[in-house]
Motif scaffolding. Structure first.
Motif: not given
Length: 188
Positions: A144-160
């Motif tokens: 999902e796209s989240i507005r964060w500190k003037g940017m877009i934060l997208m949490p993604i699962y860790h490849p590991a």
């Protein structure tokens, strides 16, 4: 124009950092790498064994998968910036402790401020919670796209995580497809 002198000075501070006990057990501090003009930044939790040995982020098995996924969305490692919440490998690859994350927070925030990415992708639960909120589950918000500190934060699962749970690879690839769509809408 950005002064690389400032960024290189920050890199030297990280290299010489002794703010916490794990600095005594590291081989190399892992600052980060990629383009200083990157529009997309990937932030993991901490260096692993391969990263500690080489002094570079995401160079082990999870790093190879991350590189592949970045290439599959039409970018390269050289175009993005890759770093971690903390800059030293925790003993035994354990999760970073809250005080370790706090000790490295200024370094991370300085990297973000210097790079000025438009999109920040947190890789995994720990990176997401370190950046956003400790009480929010990545399971609910990954991709999902989240507005964060003037940017877009997208949490993604860790490849590991997908190396241990193959079923998660489908979700990770879907997250990267959402990232590709976001990049096309936002950066082009």
């Amino acid at each position: 124009m950005k002064s690389m002198d400032i960024f290189n000075e920050l890199r030297e501070q990280v290299k010489d950092c002794k703010k916490c006990e794990i600095s005594a057990t590291r081989t190399n501090a892992v600052f980060g790498e990629g383009s200083a003009a990157a529009k997309v930044m990937f932030i993991g939790e901490a260096p692993g064994q391969d990263e500690d040995a080489q002094g570079r982020p995401f160079v082990g098995r999870a790093g190879k998968l991350l590189t592949q996924l970045i290439e599959e969305i039409g970018m390269s490692r050289e175009e993005v910036y890759i770093t971690n919440v903390i800059k030293c490998r925790p003993p035994g690859n354990r999760d970073p402790l809250p005080d370790e994350m706090l000790n490295c927070r200024d370094y991370l925030m300085a990297q973000i401020a210097f790079i000025q990415p438009q999109i920040v992708c947190s890789l995994g639960r720990i990176a997401f919670q370190a950046l956003y909120r400790h009480d929010v589950s990545i399971t609910k918000l990954h991709g999902e796209s989240i507005r964060w500190k003037g940017m877009i934060l997208m949490p993604i699962y860790h490849p590991a995580a997908t190396l241990h749970r193959a079923a998660m690879l489908k979700d990770l690839k879907e997250d990267f497809q959402k990232l590709k769509d976001l990049i096309e809408r936002t950066l082009k």
